[in-house]
Design an enzyme around this catalytic site. Sequence first.
Site, PDB file in Angstrom:
ATOM      1  N   THR A  87       0.863  -1.184   0.000  1.00  0.00           N
ATOM      2  CA  THR A  87       0.000   0.000   0.000  1.00  0.00           C
ATOM      3  C   THR A  87       0.903   1.239   0.000  1.00  0.00           C
ATOM      4  O   THR A  87       1.029   1.919   1.006  1.00  0.00           O
ATOM      5  CB  THR A  87      -0.906   0.026   1.251  1.00  0.00           C
ATOM      6  N   GLU A 150       0.646  -6.706  10.686  1.00  0.00           N
ATOM      7  CA  GLU A 150       1.973  -7.322  10.795  1.00  0.00           C
ATOM      8  C   GLU A 150       2.945  -6.281  11.374  1.00  0.00           C
ATOM      9  O   GLU A 150       2.921  -5.132  10.982  1.00  0.00           O
ATOM     10  CB  GLU A 150       2.404  -7.708   9.369  1.00  0.00           C
ATOM     11  N   GLU A 154      12.219  -5.218   8.962  1.00  0.00           N
ATOM     12  CA  GLU A 154      13.164  -5.718   7.968  1.00  0.00           C
ATOM     13  C   GLU A 154      14.476  -5.994   8.697  1.00  0.00           C
ATOM     14  O   GLU A 154      14.842  -5.297   9.639  1.00  0.00           O
ATOM     15  CB  GLU A 154      13.348  -4.690   6.845  1.00  0.00           C
ATOM     16  N   GLY A 255      20.149  10.693  14.610  1.00  0.00           N
ATOM     17  CA  GLY A 255      20.911  10.632  13.368  1.00  0.00           C
ATOM     18  C   GLY A 255      20.109  11.210  12.221  1.00  0.00           C
ATOM     19  O   GLY A 255      19.344  12.169  12.412  1.00  0.00           O
ATOM     20  N   GLY A 259      13.567   6.115   7.412  1.00  0.00           N
ATOM     21  CA  GLY A 259      13.179   5.989   6.014  1.00  0.00           C
ATOM     22  C   GLY A 259      12.531   4.638   5.842  1.00  0.00           C
ATOM     23  O   GLY A 259      11.974   4.090   6.792  1.00  0.00           O
ATOM     24  N   CYS A 262       7.922   1.919   5.192  1.00  0.00           N
ATOM     25  CA  CYS A 262       6.812   1.863   6.161  1.00  0.00           C
ATOM     26  C   CYS A 262       6.604   3.160   6.935  1.00  0.00           C
ATOM     27  O   CYS A 262       5.603   3.843   6.745  1.00  0.00           O
ATOM     28  CB  CYS A 262       7.041   0.713   7.130  1.00  0.00           C
TER      29      CYS A 262
END
Length: 435
Positions: A87, A150, A154, A255, A259, A262
């Site tokens: 999406t 979910e 990653e 920092g 990104g 998500c």
Amino acid sequence: MALKLSVIGTGYLGATHAAAMASLGFHVVGIDVDPAKIATLSRGEIPFYEPGLETLLQEQVKSGRLTFSSNFDDAKDADVHFLCVGTPQIKDGLAADLTYVNASLEAVAAIAKDGALIVGKSTVPVGTAARLRARLLEINPQADLAWNPEFLREGFAVEDTLHPNRLVVGVANDRAENILKEVYAANLAENTPWVRADLPTSELVKVAANSFLATKISFINAMAEICEAAGGDVTILAKAIGYDPRIGNRFLQAGIGFGGGCLPKDIRAFMARAEELGASQALEFLREIDSINIRARQRVIELVRKDLSEDLRGKRVAVLGAAFKPDSDDVRDSPALDIAVQIQGAGAIVTVHDPKAMEPASKRFPVLNFAQSVEECVKEADIVLHLTEWKMYREIDPVSLKKLVSGAIMIDGRNALDREKWLAAGWKFRALGRA
Ligand code: UGA
């Protein structure tokens, strides 16, 4: 008889979910409209980098429990269909693009057998599940729909899928919940917290969680700006506030910000949805979270200009890291690449290195130069930027690296390098939020 499962959409989320479910003993068919992806997965290969996933996938394909197909008819025997399609953010606004979710619902509704449960896992604007359920019942009154967001990260996708820290199920009735309890019996046996919710709450849990994580990161990056202005050190500040268990020390790494596919798009889609619901004021703060995040990238570019010159034309800049975070080759909305491209746009000669993300990065930004090794990347550089905190960069020996560069200036955009070590080796060392 064990339930038969299908997984619609075999990207990051779907491929991992399919392999994980097969490893629990279920027969799983993964469906995707992209025949090239299906061919790759059927060979037991994954088209992206994710630690541990390829091995798991290969084992499951070999066992015969996991197959892939681009034909929805091959999923018609499934008792449960998981919708795992993307999406992304729409091109001309903040909202989520629901094209794939809508299309896959139509396709699965047409083939689902009586009693089948369709379970959405994609991140969607609140209200989508109820709308899809109504549509499903129109086409196929004997099927049902639930939502099961979910939370995998990653880099830890396999572990997070097999052992999630909670399971959230949005259901309209007990039957749907009971089917999901059968699917997740192994997790229930390890006492994974189980939260039953209505459909809208289950959709909101996901975006609320990602908004909270984004807020934590932007909070510490705002503190970094203050530390810079006031002569403080954000790494010490983060450590000190993190000892309070109500605050916690995770996700307080200051920092160049967040990104990936998500966090950025989810907070934007959440704002867009709140506006549609007439509740935009409640999420006004997310606009600021987004701005702080984008500003962190600009602050690195300002440091480069300060250290080199306002005019960056012809300056050689080495960038270590292209992925949006370590242990991933995902370059979607990567802060590192965004910075690299902007500096290149200002006339500098930018060379990028990443241990895993070179191919996707060079595909997306062919204007940048890419080097196969750290040494090649920094050769004759006027400045080095550390923008994705891969372990291999923390192991660099600053003494030997200094011999290769033209200017020994390191900007640590992730606050992950050992400053004292770099200073001792004679480097000028800068980091966000550390005066
Ligand atoms: C995020 C969430 O953490 C998952 O729980 C969620 O399931 C997933 O999105 C999703 O919606 O699918 P992910 O995108 O894999 O997972 O990445 P994160 O680990 O959350 O990191 C996001 C970004 O924040 C990275 O660019 C990372 O470098 C940055 N970050 C993270 C910081 O700048 N500081 C931190 O302290 C932590």
